[in-house]
Design a protein around this motif. Sequence first.
Motif, mmCIF file in Angstrom:
data_model
loop_
_atom_site.group_PDB
_atom_site.id
_atom_site.type_symbol
_atom_site.label_atom_id
_atom_site.label_comp_id
_atom_site.label_asym_id
_atom_site.label_seq_id
_atom_site.Cartn_x
_atom_site.Cartn_y
_atom_site.Cartn_z
ATOM 1 N N ALA A 52 0.827 -1.215 0.000
ATOM 2 C CA ALA A 52 0.000 0.000 0.000
ATOM 3 C C ALA A 52 0.859 1.261 0.000
ATOM 4 N N ALA A 53 2.110 1.146 0.398
ATOM 5 C CA ALA A 53 3.021 2.298 0.433
ATOM 6 C C ALA A 53 3.292 2.863 -0.956
ATOM 7 N N LEU A 54 2.933 2.125 -2.006
ATOM 8 C CA LEU A 54 3.095 2.673 -3.366
ATOM 9 C C LEU A 54 2.357 3.998 -3.512
ATOM 10 N N ILE A 55 1.269 4.170 -2.771
ATOM 11 C CA ILE A 55 0.531 5.435 -2.824
ATOM 12 C C ILE A 55 1.406 6.567 -2.312
ATOM 13 N N ASN A 56 2.191 6.302 -1.281
ATOM 14 C CA ASN A 56 3.088 7.308 -0.725
ATOM 15 C C ASN A 56 4.283 7.554 -1.648
ATOM 16 N N GLU A 57 4.809 6.482 -2.205
ATOM 17 C CA GLU A 57 6.074 6.540 -2.930
ATOM 18 C C GLU A 57 5.921 6.955 -4.395
ATOM 19 N N LYS A 58 4.875 6.475 -5.051
ATOM 20 C CA LYS A 58 4.715 6.684 -6.494
ATOM 21 C C LYS A 58 3.252 6.930 -6.841
ATOM 22 N N ALA A 59 2.675 7.925 -6.181
ATOM 23 C CA ALA A 59 1.232 8.183 -6.310
ATOM 24 C C ALA A 59 0.790 8.448 -7.743
ATOM 25 N N GLU A 60 1.636 9.069 -8.544
ATOM 26 C CA GLU A 60 1.228 9.436 -9.902
ATOM 27 C C GLU A 60 1.618 8.409 -10.957
ATOM 28 N N SER A 61 2.235 7.308 -10.526
ATOM 29 C CA SER A 61 2.584 6.273 -11.502
ATOM 30 C C SER A 61 2.073 4.910 -11.039
ATOM 31 N N GLU A 62 2.721 4.278 -10.090
ATOM 32 C CA GLU A 62 2.356 2.930 -9.658
ATOM 33 C C GLU A 62 1.369 2.900 -8.497
ATOM 34 N N GLY A 63 1.074 4.052 -7.910
ATOM 35 C CA GLY A 63 0.233 4.090 -6.725
ATOM 36 C C GLY A 63 -1.235 4.394 -6.984
ATOM 37 N N TRP A 64 -1.691 4.237 -8.216
ATOM 38 C CA TRP A 64 -3.109 4.468 -8.520
ATOM 39 C C TRP A 64 -3.948 3.410 -7.813
ATOM 40 N N ILE A 65 -5.219 3.709 -7.572
ATOM 41 C CA ILE A 65 -6.072 2.808 -6.796
ATOM 42 C C ILE A 65 -7.061 2.054 -7.680
ATOM 43 N N PHE A 66 -7.811 2.796 -8.501
ATOM 44 C CA PHE A 66 -8.777 2.139 -9.392
ATOM 45 C C PHE A 66 -8.982 2.991 -10.634
ATOM 46 N N LYS A 67 -9.505 2.344 -11.674
ATOM 47 C CA LYS A 67 -9.838 3.035 -12.918
ATOM 48 C C LYS A 67 -11.345 2.931 -13.142
ATOM 49 N N VAL A 68 -11.907 4.040 -13.636
ATOM 50 C CA VAL A 68 -13.345 4.133 -13.841
ATOM 51 C C VAL A 68 -13.645 4.353 -15.319
ATOM 52 N N LYS A 69 -14.578 3.566 -15.860
ATOM 53 C CA LYS A 69 -15.095 3.820 -17.198
ATOM 54 C C LYS A 69 -16.178 4.884 -17.031
ATOM 55 N N ILE A 70 -15.926 6.048 -17.575
ATOM 56 C CA ILE A 70 -16.790 7.204 -17.371
ATOM 57 C C ILE A 70 -18.074 7.073 -18.182
ATOM 58 N N ILE A 71 -19.194 7.405 -17.556
ATOM 59 C CA ILE A 71 -20.487 7.377 -18.234
ATOM 60 C C ILE A 71 -20.706 8.657 -19.031
#
Length: 92
Positions: A52-71
């Motif tokens: 989970a530390a990827l969010i701290n370390e690489k938030a804009e590359s490897e630390g993404w959480i989920f992807k949304v298909k936009i309506i």
Amino acid sequence: GDIVFVDLPEIGKVVSAGDDASVIESVKAASDIYSPVDGEIVEINNNLNDNAALINEKAESEGWIFKVKIIDNKQLENLMNSSDYEEFLKQE
């Protein structure tokens, strides 16, 4: 604080802008992650289950959480770009 756990949403979950989509926990608190747009969760970052530390370390590359298909792509017009967000953070 440092992120230590992420409760990832289920793929296929339909969310509305502002809905709770996920939860992250730091060493001090838990926080909801809200969907920025209406859509369907189409991908989650399973790497966060092990690190989970990827969010701290690489938030804009490897630390993404989920992807949304936009309506509705028009909702993107209501979101901040990176420079707007930087300016917003200075005001906090």
